[in-house]
Design a protein around this motif. Structure first.
Motif, mmCIF file in Angstrom:
data_model
loop_
_atom_site.group_PDB
_atom_site.id
_atom_site.type_symbol
_atom_site.label_atom_id
_atom_site.label_comp_id
_atom_site.label_asym_id
_atom_site.label_seq_id
_atom_site.Cartn_x
_atom_site.Cartn_y
_atom_site.Cartn_z
ATOM 1 N N ARG A 69 0.814 -1.214 0.000
ATOM 2 C CA ARG A 69 0.000 0.000 0.000
ATOM 3 C C ARG A 69 0.850 1.268 0.000
ATOM 4 O O ARG A 69 0.493 2.260 -0.632
ATOM 5 N N ARG A 70 1.970 1.235 0.714
ATOM 6 C CA ARG A 70 2.750 2.461 0.883
ATOM 7 C C ARG A 70 3.827 2.636 -0.180
ATOM 8 O O ARG A 70 4.189 3.759 -0.507
ATOM 9 N N LEU A 71 4.386 1.537 -0.699
ATOM 10 C CA LEU A 71 5.518 1.628 -1.622
ATOM 11 C C LEU A 71 5.180 1.215 -3.047
ATOM 12 O O LEU A 71 5.989 1.405 -3.950
ATOM 13 N N GLY A 72 4.006 0.623 -3.241
ATOM 14 C CA GLY A 72 3.643 0.159 -4.574
ATOM 15 C C GLY A 72 3.838 -1.336 -4.717
ATOM 16 O O GLY A 72 4.720 -1.930 -4.106
ATOM 17 N N ARG A 73 3.017 -1.942 -5.526
ATOM 18 C CA ARG A 73 3.024 -3.394 -5.679
ATOM 19 C C ARG A 73 4.028 -3.810 -6.743
ATOM 20 O O ARG A 73 4.338 -3.063 -7.669
ATOM 21 N N ASN A 74 4.533 -5.048 -6.595
ATOM 22 C CA ASN A 74 5.356 -5.681 -7.615
ATOM 23 C C ASN A 74 5.171 -7.189 -7.448
ATOM 24 O O ASN A 74 4.683 -7.643 -6.403
ATOM 25 N N PRO A 75 5.528 -7.992 -8.438
ATOM 26 C CA PRO A 75 5.242 -9.434 -8.353
ATOM 27 C C PRO A 75 5.848 -10.118 -7.139
ATOM 28 O O PRO A 75 5.191 -10.961 -6.507
ATOM 29 N N ALA A 76 7.086 -9.795 -6.777
ATOM 30 C CA ALA A 76 7.725 -10.451 -5.630
ATOM 31 C C ALA A 76 7.027 -10.086 -4.330
ATOM 32 O O ALA A 76 6.800 -10.945 -3.463
ATOM 33 N N LEU A 77 6.660 -8.828 -4.188
ATOM 34 C CA LEU A 77 5.971 -8.385 -2.981
ATOM 35 C C LEU A 77 4.569 -8.979 -2.919
ATOM 36 O O LEU A 77 4.109 -9.402 -1.844
ATOM 37 N N ASP A 78 3.889 -9.036 -4.044
ATOM 38 C CA ASP A 78 2.549 -9.622 -4.068
ATOM 39 C C ASP A 78 2.590 -11.097 -3.665
ATOM 40 O O ASP A 78 1.717 -11.576 -2.928
ATOM 41 N N LEU A 79 3.593 -11.828 -4.151
ATOM 42 C CA LEU A 79 3.717 -13.241 -3.797
ATOM 43 C C LEU A 79 3.982 -13.396 -2.303
ATOM 44 O O LEU A 79 3.395 -14.268 -1.654
ATOM 45 N N ALA A 80 4.853 -12.571 -1.751
ATOM 46 C CA ALA A 80 5.144 -12.650 -0.321
ATOM 47 C C ALA A 80 3.901 -12.355 0.512
ATOM 48 O O ALA A 80 3.624 -13.042 1.505
ATOM 49 N N ALA A 81 3.133 -11.347 0.118
ATOM 50 C CA ALA A 81 1.902 -11.020 0.845
ATOM 51 C C ALA A 81 0.893 -12.161 0.752
ATOM 52 O O ALA A 81 0.222 -12.494 1.735
ATOM 53 N N GLU A 82 0.783 -12.756 -0.426
ATOM 54 C CA GLU A 82 -0.141 -13.895 -0.614
ATOM 55 C C GLU A 82 0.258 -15.073 0.276
ATOM 56 O O GLU A 82 -0.595 -15.708 0.909
ATOM 57 N N ARG A 83 1.546 -15.360 0.344
ATOM 58 C CA ARG A 83 2.018 -16.464 1.182
ATOM 59 C C ARG A 83 1.786 -16.173 2.664
ATOM 60 O O ARG A 83 1.380 -17.055 3.428
ATOM 61 N N ALA A 84 2.043 -14.944 3.068
ATOM 62 C CA ALA A 84 1.854 -14.590 4.476
ATOM 63 C C ALA A 84 0.378 -14.678 4.868
ATOM 64 O O ALA A 84 0.045 -15.163 5.960
ATOM 65 N N LEU A 85 -0.507 -14.227 3.994
ATOM 66 C CA LEU A 85 -1.933 -14.304 4.290
ATOM 67 C C LEU A 85 -2.380 -15.750 4.402
ATOM 68 O O LEU A 85 -3.156 -16.111 5.315
ATOM 69 N N ALA A 86 -1.916 -16.599 3.502
ATOM 70 C CA ALA A 86 -2.277 -18.022 3.560
ATOM 71 C C ALA A 86 -1.771 -18.651 4.854
ATOM 72 O O ALA A 86 -2.437 -19.504 5.449
ATOM 73 N N TRP A 87 -0.596 -18.234 5.305
ATOM 74 C CA TRP A 87 -0.035 -18.774 6.545
ATOM 75 C C TRP A 87 -0.867 -18.365 7.745
ATOM 76 O O TRP A 87 -1.176 -19.170 8.618
ATOM 77 N N VAL A 88 -1.273 -17.102 7.788
ATOM 78 C CA VAL A 88 -2.065 -16.619 8.927
ATOM 79 C C VAL A 88 -3.461 -17.217 8.910
ATOM 80 O O VAL A 88 -3.950 -17.729 9.921
ATOM 81 N N ARG A 89 -4.106 -17.171 7.759
ATOM 82 C CA ARG A 89 -5.488 -17.643 7.673
ATOM 83 C C ARG A 89 -5.590 -19.164 7.712
ATOM 84 O O ARG A 89 -6.497 -19.715 8.340
ATOM 85 N N GLY A 90 -4.667 -19.832 7.043
ATOM 86 C CA GLY A 90 -4.812 -21.268 6.883
ATOM 87 C C GLY A 90 -4.022 -22.103 7.860
ATOM 88 O O GLY A 90 -4.444 -23.200 8.226
#
Length: 410
Positions: A69-90
């Protein structure tokens, strides 16, 4: 250079540090090939097979979604966020009783399945960062109801129903997996068994602040206001000019310890809570306290080189002269916030000196990220990992983001 040019250069340096050193290291180093969170990494990069704590998992989610949100999205950052969300939620989320486990193993099986209040607070905090990122990506207002916000509100309900002390106020340290009271729970073996801790209450306050910012529910506002009042009336010890760290059920201080990093962190987070509450009377009380906190930390907890010491006692003796990365990060923001409130140049200079110490001694441009703990001679303490159960990117990423915004508007 003129002050404006110094501040611009400082903000640019902080952005480069995030974009080119800190975030790339965490994106590349904290997940295995299947996207699971690793137990950590030693300073030499070796993988550590430690329990995967909720502290690490939720702070990773907060970090990556905030960076989006603060620095802008990129593929590597998006993948890391997706993995972290799956870890927390799942993985961290208890599918039977709700809430997040304290820790799991590499396969995602619970190691410690109790419900530490501290961990639930960080899950709320991280989910609200996910919510804000989702709203920004989809063009939605923060008041929208996203899946992440729904998860955060469910956690708030669980905490408020099971962990809140309806008689004496505040929140208990932990519950069992099925949300029964768990007396004498601690965050670590280094802490005394206590009914309440300043550290836990601080991060509950932090989480409720972000929840209220997006969803202005009356009960969330009431609980956040209660927490601010607890810090003012119960936790702050005016005779010692510090916040107490551990308390009995009837709010008696249990130790004579001082944590300057926690004190300066609490000062600016209390101001943030009052800003979101929009309570003028409470804001006036907090604004009167913040300069006292900042001055006490500056006088008692700052070394000659401007860095913040680890811990001490009420009588002024230093018991931990190491330099912990998170203390420096919080002090940079806290001193700058105190300067913005008061105009006192001592606090502005203190924030700058902390950053100079960080940039010289904690930032690792070769190995990546920051060295987490230095000894009295400012040498790395190799027993403290680069990433681990507590060694996360949240403090220094948040400090850099906060300072970038504040410098831009100073």
């Amino acid at each position: 250079m003129p002050a404006s040019e110094i501040q611009t250069a400082w903000a640019q340096r902080l952005q480069r540090e995030l974009a080119q050193n800190v975030l790339p290291w965490w994106q590349a180093s904290i997940f295995d090939a299947e996207g699971r969170v690793l137990g950590g990494r030693a300073n030499d990069g070796a993988v550590l097979d430690a329990p995967r704590t909720a502290v690490l998992g939720t702070r990773l989610l907060w970090t990556f979604t905030t960076a989006q949100r603060r620095l802008g999205r990129n593929p590597a950052l998006d993948l890391a966020a997706e993995r972290a969300l799956a870890w927390v939620r799942g993985t961290l989320t208890d599918p039977v009783h709700g809430g997040v486990f304290w820790s799991v193993d590499g396969d995602g099986q619970p190691v410690a399945d109790h419900k530490q209040t501290y961990a639930q607070a960080f899950a709320i905090y991280a989910l609200m960062a996910q919510h804000a990122a989702d709203c920004a990506a989809q063009g939605l207002p923060l008041a929208a109801v996203t899946p992440a916000a729904q998860d955060a509100l469910r956690l708030f309900d669980l905490l408020d129903t099971h962990a809140r002390d309806g008689q004496a106020g505040g929140y208990m340290e932990a519950c069992t997996r099925d949300w029964q009271p768990l007396p004498d729970a601690t965050l670590s073996a280094d802490e005394p068994p206590a009914a309440r801790s300043m550290n836990t209450l601080l991060h509950v306050l932090e989480a409720f602040t972000e929840l209220l910012r997006c969803h202005r529910q009356p009960l969330v506002a009431t609980r956040l206001r209660e927490l601010v009042e607890i810090f003012l009336d119960r936790l702050w010890l005016p005779g010692q000019r510090c916040f107490g760290l551990f308390f009995s059920i009837d709010w008696r201080p249990m130790t004579t310890q001082v944590s300057w990093g926690h004190d300066i962190e609490a000062a600016w987070l209390l101001r943030r809570a009052c800003e979101v509450l929009a309570d003028d009377d409470l804001s006036r009380r907090v604004d009167a306290l913040v300069p006292q906190v900042a001055d006490a930390v500056l006088q008692g907890g700052v070394a000659d080189d401007g860095s913040v010491l680890g811990a001490g006692l009420f009588d002024g003796r230093v018991t931990d002269a190491r330099r912990h990365w998170w203390c420096q990060a919080e002090a940079m923001v806290g001193f700058w916030d105190a300067w913005q409130l008061t105009g006192d140049p001592r606090f502005q200079r203190a924030a700058w000196r902390v950053w100079q110490h960080i940039d010289k001694h904690h930032v690792d441009p070769v190995g990546g990220d920051w060295l987490k703990t230095l000894d009295e001679q400012l040498h790395p303490v190799d027993s403290i990992p680069r990433a681990g159960p507590w060694e996360c990117p949240y403090h220094h990423v948040r400090a850099c983001v906060e300072m970038m915004e504040r410098l831009a508007h100073a």
